[in-house]
Design a protein around this motif. Structure first.
Motif, PDB file in Angstrom:
ATOM      1  N   THR A 150       0.786  -1.070  -0.128  1.00 19.56           N
ATOM      2  CA  THR A 150      -0.134  -0.045   0.030  1.00 19.56           C
ATOM      3  C   THR A 150       0.784   0.979   0.022  1.00 19.56           C
ATOM      4  N   ALA A 153       2.749   1.819  -3.382  1.00 22.78           N
ATOM      5  CA  ALA A 153       1.542   2.240  -4.412  1.00 22.78           C
ATOM      6  C   ALA A 153       1.430   3.542  -4.262  1.00 22.78           C
ATOM      7  N   ARG A 154       1.224   3.978  -2.767  1.00 20.05           N
ATOM      8  CA  ARG A 154       0.694   5.367  -2.669  1.00 20.05           C
ATOM      9  C   ARG A 154       1.928   6.340  -3.115  1.00 20.05           C
ATOM     10  N   VAL A 173      -5.203   3.705  -4.955  1.00 20.01           N
ATOM     11  CA  VAL A 173      -4.264   2.791  -4.165  1.00 20.01           C
ATOM     12  C   VAL A 173      -5.431   1.490  -3.854  1.00 20.01           C
ATOM     13  N   ARG A 176      -5.372  -0.617  -6.795  1.00 18.54           N
ATOM     14  CA  ARG A 176      -4.258  -1.592  -6.980  1.00 18.54           C
ATOM     15  C   ARG A 176      -4.341  -2.740  -6.122  1.00 18.54           C
TER      16      ARG A 176
END
Length: 307
Positions: A150, A153-154, A173, A176
């Protein structure tokens, strides 16, 4: 680490629990899901001692609309519901429950609830990933989306969309992370050839990168995820300057295809000659990539560097 079933970051153990509260498909199922969704929103609102007027202000609606939504009488728009979830600071588990209920209430595929943050060129890939029997990919800039944590991705979203507000970033996010649920199933098998340079780029900073690389090791320890590092000296003559994703489908499914993403779009390659060229490139990368053991050693070395 043992070869346990792979779970996306922060989602382990929740899939079956959520599935048990989702009603059956069909018109009755849609109505029941809408009522369940409304009841959950009301319960969370009351737990936080918020009024319907508080929620109405968040989505620029009337109190009566919130009332209908909580009774399951008003069609729920995904963007409104996720704006309310963010305002009420729902947990990741509670947000996933919302996603499942929205799917049932709208009788749609899960990714359609993220249409507001999904580029049109990516929608086809997401719709096909779950039905593929094998996914083979080469990445030269970032960890593939199916294996991102996470926080990683952020950090990526903030890099490519610096103008986006927190609500939009949260939605991207969440998309994903939701895609990663396909790895909870027996198929597809996933093989990733990862350029060594990806390990050298501390996206999000050293701590985020350490967590991401540890997550890679966990995924690599499963039977269905094969992570191979393409070292600089081995891949110099065969590594293309772009990412490649090849999807293979079972008997009766679509023909296999290659997905090649650009900065503002993507190509879906199905023509046999072009398809052969991309598959040949992936085969060359497989040939020069480090084996599983050496690849894990390289990831561990990278973790040590970030320590």
């Amino acid at each position: 680490m043992s070869a346990l079933p792979y779970h996306p970051p922060e989602q382990s153990g929740q899939h079956d629990e959520l599935a048990s509260v989702v009603p059956m498909a069909g018109s009755t199922g849609r109505e029941a899901a809408a009522r369940l969704l409304g009841e959950q929103l009301r319960q969370w609102r009351e737990e936080r001692r918020l009024t319907q007027a508080d929620l109405a202000h968040v989505i620029r609606a009337s109190v009566s609309k919130i009332s209908r939504l909580e009774r399951g009488e008003s069609p729920a728009k995904a963007r409104d519901v996720f704006d309310l979830a963010r305002f009420m600071r729902l947990s990741a588990k509670e947000t996933r429950l919302i996603e499942r209920l929205l799917e049932q209430a709208q009788d749609c595929e899960w990714y359609q609830n993220f249409s507001d943050v999904t580029p049109s060129y990516l929608k086809r890939l997401i719709s096909l990933e779950g039905s593929a029997v094998e996914i083979a990919a080469y990445e030269h800039q970032v960890i593939p989306g199916l294996l991102q944590t996470t926080d990683y991705a952020r950090a990526l979203v903030r890099t490519v969309k610096p103008w986006a507000d927190e609500a939009e970033i949260d939605r991207i996010v969440a998309l994903r992370c939701r895609r990663q649920l396909i790895l909870d199933h027996p198929i597809p098998r996933v093989t990733v050839m990862l350029d060594e340079g990806v390990l050298m780029r501390p996206r999000g900073g050293p701590e985020v990168m350490r967590q991401q690389l540890r997550h890679l090791l966990e995924a690599a320890d499963t039977k269905r995820v094969n992570i191979r590092i393409v070292e600089f000296d081995q891949g110099a003559s065969v590594s293309p300057p772009y990412a490649i994703t090849h999807l293979t489908f079972g008997e009766g499914g679509p023909s296999d295809l290659v997905y090649v993403e650009h900065i503002n779009g993507a190509d879906y390659v199905t023509h046999q000659k072009a398809l052969y060229d991309y598959k040949h490139a992936l085969d060359q990368l497989r040939f020069v990539a480090a084996d599983r053991v050496r690849s894990k050693e390289l990831i561990c070395e990278a973790i040590e560097r970030y320590s």
